[in-house]
Design an enzyme around this catalytic site. Structure first.
Site, PDB file in Angstrom:
ATOM      1  N   SER A 156      69.760  41.549  54.682  1.00 52.36           N
ATOM      2  CA  SER A 156      69.122  42.856  54.505  1.00 52.36           C
ATOM      3  C   SER A 156      69.639  43.812  55.567  1.00 52.36           C
ATOM      4  CB  SER A 156      67.598  42.718  54.648  1.00 52.36           C
ATOM      5  OG  SER A 156      66.977  43.974  54.782  1.00 52.36           O
ATOM      6  N   TYR A 182      61.134  39.676  60.839  1.00 55.84           N
ATOM      7  CA  TYR A 182      61.847  39.787  59.562  1.00 55.84           C
ATOM      8  C   TYR A 182      63.314  40.101  59.809  1.00 55.84           C
ATOM      9  CZ  TYR A 182      63.205  41.378  54.904  1.00 55.84           C
ATOM     10  OH  TYR A 182      63.853  41.539  53.696  1.00 55.84           O
TER      11      TYR A 182
END
Length: 320
Positions: A156, A182
């Site tokens: 990501s 994350y």
């Protein structure tokens, strides 16, 4: 043929015949995973949809069989937060003797409160990275047998939130920040692509990291409606905000499918892919734009260190 941010998974796979190929998509019952599985099944592959929710997974597999006209889509239960579940899966698949040509490490969790997996790992590092690490390494005999296997690791743009903390990867001592965690897990997903390719390219196994783009899916389930509105991701009624640059799930899955089938990626691994192209490193001080990544995400020294760390953690859970 060149593809871009607007391309869909179906457009990317068009012209590819995957008859006789075996593919596995983690988190394949919804969102990007469902679209990835649909494209691969539509091209003739036998597709294993893997996930924790059996009812949801069986329904998704039935839907894909009906929509693609292929009876080669099956659901198999897998909990990436449990090393025992992963071990049972990998042993069963390897024992079945089927080569695995495509492994899409798609499942993930984003920004939950501090929680831990069954083995004591911080849930994002444990699920997004360590679960897929254990799965891929357990499936190495099946990947080798494919004589040209591709592993797709979903990263990501959030990797820019931080590098892996090699001293405290599971927040046993550090204050927990869900977005930092994350981002670190997404950096780990990219580093995994480098290390896996470095170790097993000679066996015909390559891995690339993928930035799918911004897409509203179940990944945002841990973010409350108020926070979504504050971030500009939802409108006043909680619906999807009209945001420039956001993709549909079919567009978001395009780069994963491109990583799995593109002929120009034959023998190519350890790359970061964005909008169906190989991204470039970004060395300026501001945030990297589309098509770029921060260099530490593909640093070979960090990748080797993470591999060693991951091997130790999955062999001795609870010590990291």
């Amino acid at each position: 043929m060149a593809f871009d941010a607007t391309s869909t998974a179906a457009e990317v796979v068009s012209g590819h015949d995957l008859t006789g190929k075996e593919a596995m998509v983690t988190g394949g019952a919804s969102g990007l995973g469902l679209e990835t599985a649909r494209a691969l099944a539509g091209a003739g592959a036998r597709v294993v949809v893997a996930g924790r929710d059996a009812a949801k997974g069986e329904a998704a597999a039935a839907r894909l069989r009906a929509e693609t006209g292929s009876d080669l889509v099956v659901f198999r239960s897998l909990d990436l937060g449990s090393l025992k579940s992963i071990e049972n899966w990998t042993h069963g698949h390897v024992a079945a003797g089927r080569p695995l040509h495509i492994l899409v490490a798609n499942a993930g969790v984003m920004a939950p409160p501090l929680t831990r997996t069954a083995d004591g790992f911080e849930s994002q590092f444990g699920t997004n990275h360590l679960g897929h690490f254990a799965l891929a390494t357990g499936l190495l005999p099946s990947l080798r047998a494919a004589d040209g296997a591709r592993v797709v690791s979903l990263s990501s743009r959030a990797h820019r939130r931080g590098d892996v903390d090699f001293d405290d990867p599971n927040y046993l001592r550090s204050p927990y920040d869900p977005w930092e965690a994350y981002g670190r897990s997404k950096t780990a997903n990219a580093l995994f692509a480098v290390a896996l390719t470095d170790r097993f390219a000679d066996d015909g196994i390559t891995c690339n990291a993928v930035m799918p783009g911004a897409i509203r899916t179940g990944l945002q389930r841990h973010i409350g409606p108020e926070r979504l509105r504050e971030m500009g991701w939802a409108d006043a009624d909680g619906g999807l905000a009209d945001l420039p640059g956001w993709k549909t799930p079919a567009q978001g899955a395009a780069t994963s499918v491109w990583a799995a089938v593109a002929r120009e990626l034959d023998g190519v691994g350890g790359k970061y892919l964005d909008d169906c192209a190989i991204a470039e490193p970004w060395t300026k001080d501001d945030d990297p734009p589309t098509g770029h990544y921060l260099p530490y995400a593909l640093d070979p020294v960090h990748a080797a260190r993470l591999w060693d760390l991951s091997e130790g953690l999955v062999s001795r859970p609870g010590r990291g």
